[in-house]
Design a protein around this motif. Structure first.
Motif, PDB file in Angstrom:
ATOM      1  N   ASP A  45     -11.436   5.721  -8.560  1.00 50.62           N
ATOM      2  CA  ASP A  45     -10.381   4.749  -8.900  1.00 50.62           C
ATOM      3  C   ASP A  45     -10.104   4.741 -10.398  1.00 50.62           C
ATOM      4  OD1 ASP A  45     -10.026   3.948  -6.275  1.00 50.62           O
ATOM      5  OD2 ASP A  45     -10.968   1.989  -6.518  1.00 50.62           O
ATOM      6  N   GLU A  46     -11.158   4.747 -11.210  1.00 50.70           N
ATOM      7  CA  GLU A  46     -10.983   4.731 -12.658  1.00 50.70           C
ATOM      8  C   GLU A  46     -10.291   6.009 -13.135  1.00 50.70           C
ATOM      9  OE1 GLU A  46     -14.657   3.998 -14.745  1.00 50.70           O
ATOM     10  OE2 GLU A  46     -15.045   2.164 -13.606  1.00 50.70           O
ATOM     11  N   SER A  49      -6.582   5.980 -11.913  1.00 52.42           N
ATOM     12  CA  SER A  49      -5.832   4.945 -12.639  1.00 52.42           C
ATOM     13  C   SER A  49      -5.540   5.372 -14.071  1.00 52.42           C
ATOM     14  CB  SER A  49      -6.605   3.623 -12.639  1.00 52.42           C
ATOM     15  OG  SER A  49      -6.714   3.125 -11.324  1.00 52.42           O
ATOM     16  N   VAL A  52      -2.700   7.909 -13.954  1.00 56.12           N
ATOM     17  CA  VAL A  52      -1.430   7.240 -13.657  1.00 56.12           C
ATOM     18  C   VAL A  52      -0.906   6.541 -14.915  1.00 56.12           C
ATOM     19  CG1 VAL A  52      -0.353   5.353 -12.346  1.00 56.12           C
ATOM     20  CG2 VAL A  52      -1.841   6.998 -11.178  1.00 56.12           C
ATOM     21  N   GLU A  53      -1.798   5.876 -15.656  1.00 58.55           N
ATOM     22  CA  GLU A  53      -1.391   5.202 -16.895  1.00 58.55           C
ATOM     23  C   GLU A  53      -0.860   6.207 -17.912  1.00 58.55           C
ATOM     24  OE1 GLU A  53      -4.486   2.734 -18.515  1.00 58.55           O
ATOM     25  OE2 GLU A  53      -4.702   1.636 -16.619  1.00 58.55           O
ATOM     26  N   ASP A  56       2.562   7.132 -16.815  1.00 60.41           N
ATOM     27  CA  ASP A  56       3.478   6.006 -17.025  1.00 60.41           C
ATOM     28  C   ASP A  56       3.869   5.854 -18.492  1.00 60.41           C
ATOM     29  OD1 ASP A  56       3.525   5.444 -14.343  1.00 60.41           O
ATOM     30  OD2 ASP A  56       2.153   3.737 -14.452  1.00 60.41           O
ATOM     31  N   GLU A  82      -4.549   0.205  -3.467  1.00 62.64           N
ATOM     32  CA  GLU A  82      -3.601   0.133  -4.580  1.00 62.64           C
ATOM     33  C   GLU A  82      -3.627   1.423  -5.403  1.00 62.64           C
ATOM     34  OE1 GLU A  82      -6.157  -2.158  -4.210  1.00 62.64           O
ATOM     35  OE2 GLU A  82      -4.966  -3.671  -3.173  1.00 62.64           O
ATOM     36  N   VAL A  83      -4.815   1.959  -5.642  1.00 62.34           N
ATOM     37  CA  VAL A  83      -4.951   3.188  -6.423  1.00 62.34           C
ATOM     38  C   VAL A  83      -4.406   4.373  -5.627  1.00 62.34           C
ATOM     39  CG1 VAL A  83      -6.600   4.773  -7.500  1.00 62.34           C
ATOM     40  CG2 VAL A  83      -6.859   2.306  -7.802  1.00 62.34           C
ATOM     41  N   ALA A  86      -0.690   4.228  -5.887  1.00 65.86           N
ATOM     42  CA  ALA A  86      -0.256   4.621  -7.233  1.00 65.86           C
ATOM     43  C   ALA A  86      -0.358   6.130  -7.410  1.00 65.86           C
ATOM     44  CB  ALA A  86      -1.083   3.897  -8.293  1.00 65.86           C
ATOM     45  N   SER A 105      -7.395  14.587 -12.849  1.00 68.26           N
ATOM     46  CA  SER A 105      -7.790  13.221 -13.205  1.00 68.26           C
ATOM     47  C   SER A 105      -9.301  13.118 -13.388  1.00 68.26           C
ATOM     48  CB  SER A 105      -7.349  12.233 -12.123  1.00 68.26           C
ATOM     49  OG  SER A 105      -5.965  12.230 -11.956  1.00 68.26           O
ATOM     50  N   TYR A 109     -11.220  12.542 -16.924  1.00 68.74           N
ATOM     51  CA  TYR A 109     -12.019  11.314 -16.978  1.00 68.74           C
ATOM     52  C   TYR A 109     -13.423  11.618 -17.500  1.00 68.74           C
ATOM     53  CZ  TYR A 109     -14.669   7.328 -15.107  1.00 68.74           C
ATOM     54  OH  TYR A 109     -15.502   6.240 -14.953  1.00 68.74           O
TER      55      TYR A 109
END
Length: 119
Positions: A45-46, A49, A52-53, A56, A82-83, A86, A105, A109
Motif C-alpha cells: 500500500d505504501e 500510494s 500514485v502521488e 499526481d 482504496e489503494v 488508485a 513502485s 519504494y
C-alpha cells in the motif's frame, strides 16, 4: 492446556495478480516487512500510494516493461480497496500494465529507503 490467541484485526483487501517479481526481490520485501512488524499488504500500500502521488504531481516517470523470455511467475498480492482503485486509475492514465506499475513502485519504494532492490 489451551493457549488463548488474540485475533488479528481484519483489514479489507483487494487481491490482484502481478508478474515480474523475482524470488530475490520478494525475500527483500518480506525481510523489510518483518523488520517493521507489518504485513506485506502495508508495504505494498505504501509503495503504490507513493507512486500514485508522484504521478499526481506530474512527475515524469518512465515505466520499463519486463524483459521478454525472463521466467515470470504470477503472484497474488493484496492491497486495501482504496489503494487498488488508485493503482488501477493511475495505470489507465499512465497507460501501463499494473504488473509493471507495481514492480516499479516496489523497487522505488525500497530504493528510497536505502534498500538494494534486486531485479
Amino acid at each position: 492446556m489451551e493457549i488463548a490467541t488474540v485475533p488479528r484485526p481484519a483489514y479489507p483487501t483487494t487481491e490482484t495478480s502481478v508478474t515480474g517479481l523475482s524470488d530475490e526481490l520478494m525475500n527483500v520485501v518480506r525481510a523489510y516487512a518483518k523488520q517493521r512488524c507489518q504485513p506485506l499488504r502495508a508495504i505494498y500500500d505504501e509503495a503504490v500510494s507513493a507512486m500514485v502521488e508522484r504521478l499526481d504531481s506530474d512527475e515524469e516517470i518512465i515505466f520499463v516493461a519486463t524483459i521478454p523470455g525472463r521466467k515470470i511467475r504470477t503472484r497474488h498480492i493484496r492491497l486495501t480497496p482504496e489503494v487498488a482503485a488508485a493503482m488501477a486509475e493511475a495505470c489507465g492514465r499512465a497507460r501501463v500494465h499494473q504488473s509493471v506499475f507495481f514492480l516499479r513502485s516496489l523497487r522505488d519504494y525500497l530504493s528510497r529507503r536505502g534498500i538494494d532492490a534486486p531485479e
